[in-house]
Enzyme design. Structure first.
Site, PDB file in Angstrom:
ATOM      1  N   HIS A   1      51.632 -87.419 102.823  1.00 41.19           N
ATOM      2  CA  HIS A   1      52.920 -87.442 102.129  1.00 41.19           C
ATOM      3  C   HIS A   1      52.823 -88.174 100.787  1.00 41.19           C
ATOM      4  CE1 HIS A   1      55.455 -86.133 105.693  1.00 41.19           C
ATOM      5  NE2 HIS A   1      54.232 -86.224 106.168  1.00 41.19           N
TER       6      HIS A   1
ATOM      7  N   ASP B   1      60.955 -88.305 100.159  1.00 41.19           N
ATOM      8  CA  ASP B   1      60.347 -87.443 101.153  1.00 41.19           C
ATOM      9  C   ASP B   1      61.395 -86.901 102.119  1.00 41.19           C
ATOM     10  OD1 ASP B   1      58.811 -86.725 103.571  1.00 41.19           O
ATOM     11  OD2 ASP B   1      57.161 -87.596 102.435  1.00 41.19           O
TER      12      ASP B   1
END
Ligand code: UDP
Length: 481
Positions: A22, A127
């Protein structure tokens, strides 16, 4: 500066979920924004990942050419010596909720940025696994976007979860796993129960709820826009289904390739690896024949048992192919120090194999000796394989992998799907299919997709144009996005 003036200075804060897969793409996005002319960009990551970025990448040097770029850190709430591996993933999620969330709020609501001569944040790009940054942006009256390092198809599956529940297709436990799922428009003819992410199949947990909040159309935690690391030509039919339900979607992928375009085609180490890279494997690849090597890597968090590892090892060795295999230090779940690798595997591996703890993956995939990729079907790996034009053999495990591998094998036809099996005979056969029997067929589709991927990130391509549009918008209307 008056408040209105200050607020009109764009300042974008990027905030990844604390897992390598990520951090890497969001940092690539941060660099793209800087290269496109946004000056005030802040990358907020955990102390742990920041330390690894500085230790194992050239991120500090790369970003030093952007004077108004800043790294900022936040605690993930875990002790320094915590392994942060997949077996401890619950600890990571707990740390995010109990420590990162309050610290993030405190940082954004304080006058920290002004105190270090930075304008207030005008847009948060966070995110998609976390909903609280979007809530904070709403409270502050600034713009917010969620970033998806996964494919649009996976996001669309998550978005349709309530429709699947209404249609009685979810949850399921002992269903016929080959039954088609009918309530995801665009996927009715090929998506089976076994292709759904495992977390959607059963009872919903807290983690899932948080992530799904963002995609639920009725929820007030909707960001102003969604950025996806994909490209239009790859997922056009699914994106067309999604667009009416999302305020705005920007497809900017493959990000690593777009980055290379903005660096004027120079090959750069955009892969912000958080492990020490073993470059010796490139020397080994240099001595191999073209398309003769299977590259084997299961990404940064997938783990396997000893038994599974031995099945893979025998399958690879028995295939007779040469292989380069990434075995991370934390790769085996039930690690047993007294374990001895069987002598036949050791000698055959010496002859035809090479094992590293972490590879320079983009460079490996681009190497002429690599003819196939045995992968866990992580989205980053899939995009990198597409850019390099290397067909895949997928062994999906968690998260988006099961959906990705179905698209790889049945929609894009650039690979094979080995899901739900792990025995040496199947592995041997499928490795041979990948490298010999089915190679020509897979390569035909792969060449097409590879070309489309390159077109999308080239000047005038869709991802290239979308980045320009995103940046223009961020500059013209910093908080009103
Ligand atoms: N990677 C790497 N070296 C390795 C294995 C993986 O640089 O030996 C990189 C790979 O290039 C990709 C990332 O790690 O960018 C893995 O991301 P992906 O989405 O494929 O999987 P995840 O790690 O999130 O499961």
């Amino acid at each position: 500066m008056a408040e209105m003036d200050q607020k009109s200075v764009p300042h974008v804060l990027l905030f990844p979920f604390p897992l390598l897969g990520h951090v890497n793409p969001l940092l690539q996005l941060a660099e793209l924004l800087c290269l496109s002319g946004l000056s005030n960009v802040t990358f907020l990551t955990t102390k742990h990942h920041h330390h690894r970025l500085l230790s194992f990448t050239d991120a500090r040097t790369r970003f030093s050419s952007f004077p108004a770029f800043r790294f900022e850190t936040i605690s993930d709430g875990l002790p320094d010596d915590h392994p942060r591996s997949y077996t401890h993933i619950i600890d990571i999620f707990t740390g995010v909720r109990s420590v990162m969330e309050p610290s993030f709020r405190e940082l954004l609501f304080s006058n920290y940025f002004q105190s270090v001569n930075r304008p207030p944040v005008t847009c948060i790009i966070s995110d998609g696994l976390m909903s609280f940054p979007i809530g904070v942006a709403k409270e502050l009256g600034i713009a917010s976007m969620d970033f998806r390092g996964t494919g649009a198809s996976f996001l669309w599956c998550c978005f349709r979860h309530l429709n699947m529940v209404e249609a009685g297709e979810l949850p399921f436990k002992d269903a016929d796993m080959d039954k088609l799922i009918t309530s995801i428009p665009g996927m009715e003819s090929f998506l089976r129960c076994r292709d759904l992410p495992s977390f959607l199949r059963g009872c919903r947990g807290k983690v899932l709820d948080d992530s799904l909040k963002i995609v639920s159309s009725s929820h007030d935690l909707r960001p102003n826009a969604t950025i996806i690391n994909t490209f239009e030509d790859l997922e056009a039919p699914i994106l067309a289904e999604m667009r009416p339900h999302f305020p705005k979607i920007f497809t900017l992928g493959p990000l690593h390739a777009l980055l290379s375009t903005l660096h004027s085609g120079r090959s750069i180490s955009s892969n912000n690896s958080l492990y020490e890279v073993d470059q010796n494997c490139i020397t080994w690849l240099d001595s191999q024949q073209p398309n003769s090597v299977v590259y084997v890597s299961f990404g940064s968090i997938v783990m396997m048992t000893h038994t599974q590892m031995l099945e893979f090892w025998y399958g690879l060795v028995n295939s007779g192919k040469r292989f380069l295999w990434v075995i991370r230090h934390d790769f085996v779940i039930d690690k047993d120090e007294s374990f001895q690798v069987p002598a036949d595997l050791t000698s055959e591996t010496k002859e035809r194999g090479y094992i590293v703890e972490w590879s320079p993956q983009e460079e490996v995939l681009a190497h002429p000796a690599v003819g196939g990729f045995l992968t866990h079907s992580g989205w980053g790996s899939i995009l990198e394989s597409m850019m390099a034009g290397v067909p895949m053999l997928c062994w999906p495990q968690i998260g988006d992998h099961h959906t990705n591998s179905r698209f790889v094998s049945d929609v894009w036809k650039v690979g094979l799907d080995m899901k739900d099996t792990c025995d040496r005979l199947t592995i041997e056969k499928m490795v041979n299919d990948l490298m010999d029997t089915k190679r020509d067929e897979l390569m035909r589709s792969m060449e097409e997709i590879s070309q489309l991927a390159r077109k999308s990130v080239g000047k005038g391509g869709s991802s290239y144009g979308n980045l320009e549009a995103l940046v223009n918008r961020l500059i013209a209307y910093p908080i009103l996005f």
